[in-house]
Design a protein around this motif. Structure first.
Motif, PDB file in Angstrom:
ATOM      1  N   GLU A 280      21.163   5.446 -12.935  1.00 52.91           N
ATOM      2  CA  GLU A 280      19.707   5.485 -12.837  1.00 52.91           C
ATOM      3  C   GLU A 280      19.060   4.960 -14.115  1.00 52.91           C
ATOM      4  OE1 GLU A 280      19.104   8.924  -9.438  1.00 52.91           O
ATOM      5  OE2 GLU A 280      19.051   9.512 -11.543  1.00 52.91           O
ATOM      6  N   GLY A 281      18.278   3.949 -13.997  1.00 55.46           N
ATOM      7  CA  GLY A 281      17.551   3.379 -15.125  1.00 55.46           C
ATOM      8  C   GLY A 281      18.388   2.526 -16.065  1.00 55.46           C
ATOM      9  N   ALA A 282      19.684   2.362 -15.778  1.00 53.83           N
ATOM     10  CA  ALA A 282      20.580   1.694 -16.724  1.00 53.83           C
ATOM     11  C   ALA A 282      20.278   0.213 -16.857  1.00 53.83           C
ATOM     12  CB  ALA A 282      22.026   1.869 -16.285  1.00 53.83           C
ATOM     13  N   THR A 283      20.488  -0.302 -18.078  1.00 47.25           N
ATOM     14  CA  THR A 283      20.389  -1.744 -18.278  1.00 47.25           C
ATOM     15  C   THR A 283      21.743  -2.348 -18.634  1.00 47.25           C
ATOM     16  OG1 THR A 283      19.945  -1.629 -20.668  1.00 47.25           O
ATOM     17  CG2 THR A 283      18.049  -1.427 -19.204  1.00 47.25           C
ATOM     18  N   LEU A 311      23.297  10.596 -27.068  1.00 46.32           N
ATOM     19  CA  LEU A 311      22.933   9.884 -28.297  1.00 46.32           C
ATOM     20  C   LEU A 311      23.604   8.513 -28.362  1.00 46.32           C
ATOM     21  CD1 LEU A 311      22.961  12.864 -30.804  1.00 46.32           C
ATOM     22  CD2 LEU A 311      20.976  11.572 -30.031  1.00 46.32           C
ATOM     23  N   VAL A 312      24.842   8.410 -27.885  1.00 43.17           N
ATOM     24  CA  VAL A 312      25.496   7.095 -27.817  1.00 43.17           C
ATOM     25  C   VAL A 312      24.761   6.225 -26.793  1.00 43.17           C
ATOM     26  CG1 VAL A 312      27.616   5.872 -27.146  1.00 43.17           C
ATOM     27  CG2 VAL A 312      27.766   7.968 -28.529  1.00 43.17           C
ATOM     28  N   LYS A 313      24.413   6.827 -25.657  1.00 43.01           N
ATOM     29  CA  LYS A 313      23.762   6.084 -24.582  1.00 43.01           C
ATOM     30  C   LYS A 313      22.381   5.548 -25.006  1.00 43.01           C
ATOM     31  CE  LYS A 313      24.055   8.594 -20.722  1.00 43.01           C
ATOM     32  NZ  LYS A 313      24.583   7.843 -19.586  1.00 43.01           N
ATOM     33  N   THR A 314      21.629   6.374 -25.734  1.00 42.18           N
ATOM     34  CA  THR A 314      20.320   5.876 -26.176  1.00 42.18           C
ATOM     35  C   THR A 314      20.493   4.830 -27.269  1.00 42.18           C
ATOM     36  OG1 THR A 314      20.167   7.905 -27.508  1.00 42.18           O
ATOM     37  CG2 THR A 314      18.807   7.792 -25.548  1.00 42.18           C
ATOM     38  N   ALA A 315      21.493   4.986 -28.135  1.00 41.97           N
ATOM     39  CA  ALA A 315      21.720   3.989 -29.190  1.00 41.97           C
ATOM     40  C   ALA A 315      22.075   2.635 -28.563  1.00 41.97           C
ATOM     41  CB  ALA A 315      22.837   4.446 -30.135  1.00 41.97           C
ATOM     42  N   VAL A 316      22.912   2.639 -27.542  1.00 37.41           N
ATOM     43  CA  VAL A 316      23.272   1.381 -26.876  1.00 37.41           C
ATOM     44  C   VAL A 316      22.026   0.773 -26.225  1.00 37.41           C
ATOM     45  CG1 VAL A 316      24.621   0.328 -25.010  1.00 37.41           C
ATOM     46  CG2 VAL A 316      25.706   1.984 -26.556  1.00 37.41           C
ATOM     47  N   PHE A 317      21.218   1.614 -25.600  1.00 38.68           N
ATOM     48  CA  PHE A 317      19.963   1.122 -25.021  1.00 38.68           C
ATOM     49  C   PHE A 317      19.117   0.446 -26.087  1.00 38.68           C
ATOM     50  CE2 PHE A 317      15.415   2.310 -23.977  1.00 38.68           C
ATOM     51  CZ  PHE A 317      15.214   1.255 -23.110  1.00 38.68           C
ATOM     52  N   GLY A 318      19.054   1.049 -27.283  1.00 35.78           N
ATOM     53  CA  GLY A 318      18.210   0.527 -28.353  1.00 35.78           C
ATOM     54  C   GLY A 318      18.895  -0.539 -29.208  1.00 35.78           C
ATOM     55  N   LYS A 367      23.709  -8.784 -31.325  1.00 30.46           N
ATOM     56  CA  LYS A 367      24.121  -9.723 -30.278  1.00 30.46           C
ATOM     57  C   LYS A 367      25.101  -9.036 -29.311  1.00 30.46           C
ATOM     58  CE  LYS A 367      24.722 -13.904 -31.942  1.00 30.46           C
ATOM     59  NZ  LYS A 367      25.526 -14.966 -32.602  1.00 30.46           N
ATOM     60  N   ILE A 368      26.066  -8.323 -29.883  1.00 31.30           N
ATOM     61  CA  ILE A 368      27.063  -7.620 -29.047  1.00 31.30           C
ATOM     62  C   ILE A 368      26.373  -6.583 -28.165  1.00 31.30           C
ATOM     63  CG2 ILE A 368      28.972  -5.953 -29.140  1.00 31.30           C
ATOM     64  CD1 ILE A 368      29.939  -7.431 -31.695  1.00 31.30           C
ATOM     65  N   LEU A 369      25.420  -5.841 -28.757  1.00 23.47           N
ATOM     66  CA  LEU A 369      24.792  -4.741 -28.026  1.00 23.47           C
ATOM     67  C   LEU A 369      23.782  -5.224 -26.990  1.00 23.47           C
ATOM     68  CD1 LEU A 369      24.493  -2.322 -31.044  1.00 23.47           C
ATOM     69  CD2 LEU A 369      25.685  -1.803 -28.908  1.00 23.47           C
ATOM     70  N   LYS A 370      23.293  -6.442 -27.156  1.00 22.13           N
ATOM     71  CA  LYS A 370      22.313  -6.951 -26.184  1.00 22.13           C
ATOM     72  C   LYS A 370      22.970  -7.482 -24.916  1.00 22.13           C
ATOM     73  CE  LYS A 370      18.039  -7.851 -28.593  1.00 22.13           C
ATOM     74  NZ  LYS A 370      17.163  -8.819 -29.260  1.00 22.13           N
ATOM     75  N   CYS A 392      26.757   4.222 -18.675  1.00 19.31           N
ATOM     76  CA  CYS A 392      25.626   3.310 -18.824  1.00 19.31           C
ATOM     77  C   CYS A 392      24.709   3.838 -19.906  1.00 19.31           C
ATOM     78  CB  CYS A 392      24.868   3.192 -17.502  1.00 19.31           C
ATOM     79  SG  CYS A 392      24.261   4.774 -16.917  1.00 19.31           S
ATOM     80  N   ASP A 393      23.741   3.030 -20.292  1.00 20.73           N
ATOM     81  CA  ASP A 393      22.804   3.477 -21.310  1.00 20.73           C
ATOM     82  C   ASP A 393      21.767   4.439 -20.722  1.00 20.73           C
ATOM     83  OD1 ASP A 393      21.827   1.307 -19.864  1.00 20.73           O
ATOM     84  OD2 ASP A 393      20.759   0.411 -21.551  1.00 20.73           O
ATOM     85  N   LEU A 394      21.100   5.164 -21.604  1.00 25.28           N
ATOM     86  CA  LEU A 394      20.081   6.146 -21.192  1.00 25.28           C
ATOM     87  C   LEU A 394      18.726   5.585 -21.572  1.00 25.28           C
ATOM     88  CD1 LEU A 394      19.059   8.919 -20.236  1.00 25.28           C
ATOM     89  CD2 LEU A 394      19.651   9.846 -22.463  1.00 25.28           C
ATOM     90  N   THR A 395      17.862   5.433 -20.581  1.00 28.02           N
ATOM     91  CA  THR A 395      16.637   4.653 -20.777  1.00 28.02           C
ATOM     92  C   THR A 395      15.400   5.418 -20.321  1.00 28.02           C
ATOM     93  OG1 THR A 395      16.623   3.720 -18.552  1.00 28.02           O
ATOM     94  CG2 THR A 395      18.045   2.627 -20.164  1.00 28.02           C
ATOM     95  N   TYR A 396      14.241   4.853 -20.638  1.00 31.29           N
ATOM     96  CA  TYR A 396      12.981   5.421 -20.143  1.00 31.29           C
ATOM     97  C   TYR A 396      13.011   5.565 -18.630  1.00 31.29           C
ATOM     98  CZ  TYR A 396      11.410   3.993 -24.752  1.00 31.29           C
ATOM     99  OH  TYR A 396      11.297   3.842 -26.096  1.00 31.29           O
TER     100      TYR A 396
END
Lengths: 407, 407
Positions: A280-283, A311-318, A367-370, A392-396
């Motif tokens: 849900e909401g993952a990018t 915290l890992v999931k939000t960091a990857v999102f950001g 670059k890797i994280l994007k 997956c990442d944790l997003t808005y």
């Protein structure tokens, strides 16, 4: 017997592609607009294997489907609805699940004991049975790609994409096809969270042998994904094997057993990763690989803990190369670790070597994280244990989707 | 000995209010602008008790502070910085933590073995020692309310408010004061996540007895909160008891032991709830009360699982009375449950009774959920076990804060 042909991915195929399967999917009215009722049928009764949620609170359809899987080992059809999980609905919910089984039996002229039921959606609301009663009569079964797509769409809830995958292999020189459709994007956590997976194959195999293979493979695939750590009341994975490929009955002693097992595993892994990617909401899909753990079990535990850390999931999102959160998650995983032997990479970039930070280029890391797949590798230096997990990442959007799901 | 006076909350007091404590807090330059360096001192060496993170990866200052707590049982001062956790910083990090201890010792003329060190902030970046070296010399200790506030501000990271609480009680007819300051808002999970708690008291008590009380109380308070399930590398709670109230030495046999224990517990509970309420991005405090569990341990486990569920947290944020997610979390908590005996309330509104959904007024529920404290009650009907846990809702701001923390 080993040939170069082992496992081949088939495009433009789906759950109706193995011999003898037909499907249907439609909008009956549980949801406002989207398809919400699905049916899957085999020409002949199929050997069946199933794995179910470990949640102590189990939805009504699980009771019905477990009876089919455990009592007879045979299943010929599956009726599925989305929009309502029929969970925590008391005695009426059980009655409704049995009624769904009967409605499908009546339509198909098949004994109810051969028919499984699965539901997904909101927990704690009574099923609207009227639209299902009316809908079952209108379901139009067929064997075309479109019918498989209708099925795959009708089992979705907050998913943004269908999840289909199909592979073939050779067994006794005969082509055996294995195909799967899945749904799931929130409440995903090992041990089968709100996740439905349906796998069809024309392989000839007994249900006990199929069950053993499915249980092992589930630990390496469906139970290795996490979206939010919530384990659902409804998770179900079913494999139906109808034998129409006419191979010799498969057992682990069969010379082509490895072909079958690998094909089933790759189907399950594809579906699992598709679910994680569509969290849900993952990018982004996050893959965590652990090596050098004390055991495979601990390797998987660490991989799951890291990929599940908010915290890992939000960091990857950001796009933030915050490896401190990765090592902190390794530390609280409960597995054996020696802080001075931990090495961590994000993509191919070394972040920590034997517990000491390594200078890195922020630009390279961004670059890797994007990318839309981010791989985190953790080496423990303790033993031979390995583990893989996906999330997956944790997003808005995760917050938005789940703050308003019932409305 | 029992009088009506047992535990009294004192307003306009803080960590310097127990006899013999002084504090300081300032901006030294680890952060851009906000205060980031703090010092707490007792006139005389105090009995000390401490609890520390269970994470296998422990930050450098914990090594230093554990030596003080475990070897001598006495502490006279604590130096704290925010902005950098000094975690995963290898051998240099350990050297830096010892240097912080020495800097404080030199300034105060106290033996380094009596000085604790605590750090909080980003993991995996080397400490900037220059600003700390320069800052320690400039710290101005004092006993006014302002000095206590400077201390409480200088230990914060993403916190939005200071967390102070002070109570007094009577022991041997003498007033004993217990006061605490805490920080913490992300990476909060039982077993002490990035959470610092410092409690001062003028009670006279030996360190072993104090340690036993603190360990018990921590399980009921600091370990009963969760923000995101991530356990930090730095969590530390320290109690310093300097004896200047001149009561008879406290033991569980002392007639006023209950006064002391309850006061320490309420200080810890106030701080824990303040941390949960100030969870990163939180708009509400969620309290989960479990009764009728098989044991207290299982009661606490269920309470923690429910309050930690991302789906429950987002539902509370969205004012959505989605009790299905509550019962699903009860089910996957791992505790014994009988689905047909579960009763759930949100506020005073009955949602499920003995496993069956109860019709409820959406309007009433929205009113309950829009309050800034939401209480969820779960009754299991199995035994006498109880549990309480606190957490917060999961919001867009949590994602925003954590997607960009390092930058």
């Amino acid at each position: 017997m080993n040939t170069l042909y082992e496992v081949r991915k088939l495009s433009s195929k789906n759950i109706v592609s193995p011999k003898g399967f037909a499907a249907a999917g439609m909008h009956c009215g549980i949801k406002h607009k989207k398809k919400d009722l699905a049916l899957l049928v085999s020409e002949v009764p199929a050997s069946v294997a199933g794995v179910f949620t470990t949640n102590a609170i189990q939805a009504a359809p699980l009771k019905v489907t477990k009876e089919v899987v455990y009592r007879t080992g045979k299943m010929q059809a599956l009726i599925v609805n989305s929009g309502n999980a029929n969970a925590c609905t008391g005695k009426q919910g059980i009655a409704d699940a049995y009624e769904m089984q009967s409605l499908a039996a009546l339509k198909l002229g098949i004994d109810p004991s051969l028919i499984g039921v699965a539901s997904t959606g909101v927990i704690g609301e009574m099923m609207k049975m009227e639209p299902i009663r009316a809908g079952v009569g209108k379901l139009e079964l067929g064997k075309t790609l479109e019918h498989g797509i209708d099925f795959a769409q009708a089992i979705l809830t907050t998913d943004t994409v269908m999840k289909n995958t199909t592979y073939s292999t050779l067994i006794d020189g005969k082509e055996v096809v294995i195909s799967g459709s899945a749904k799931g994007s929130g409440m995903i956590e090992p041990n089968m969270a709100t996740m439905l997976g349906f796998i069809t194959t024309d392989a000839n195999i007994e249900s006990e042998v199929l069950q053993a293979a499915l249980s092992e493979i589930t630990d390496l695939t469906f139970n290795a994904i996490t979206v939010d750590g919530d384990t659902s009341t409804n998770d179900t994975v079913i494999v139906m094997a109808n034998g129409l490929a006419e191979n010799e009955t498969l057992t682990p002693e069969h010379p082509d057993w490895h072909n079958f097992y690998s094909t089933l595993q790759v189907v399950a892994e594809d579906l699992a990763k598709a679910i994680a990617r569509d969290g849900e909401g993952a990018t982004k899909l996050i893959e965590v690989e652990v090596v050098g753990a004390f055991s495979d079990e601990e390797g998987r535990k660490i991989a799951k803990t890291v990929v599940g850390s908010p915290l890992v999931k939000t960091a990857v999102f950001g796009n933030d190369a915050n490896w401190g959160r990765i090592i902190a998650a390794v530390g609280y995983s409960g597995a054996s670790v020696d802080p001075e032997k931990i090495t961590i990479k994000i993509g191919n970039a070394l972040m920590v070597e034997n517990g000491e930070p390594v200078p890195f280029s922020e630009e390279e890391l961004i670059k890797i994280l994007k990318a839309n797949e981010v791989k985190i590798s953790v080496s423990l230096g303790l033993g031979e244990g390995q583990g893989l997990a996906w999330g997956c990442d944790l997003t808005y959007d995760y917050v938005q989707i789940n703050a308003s799901y019932r409305s």
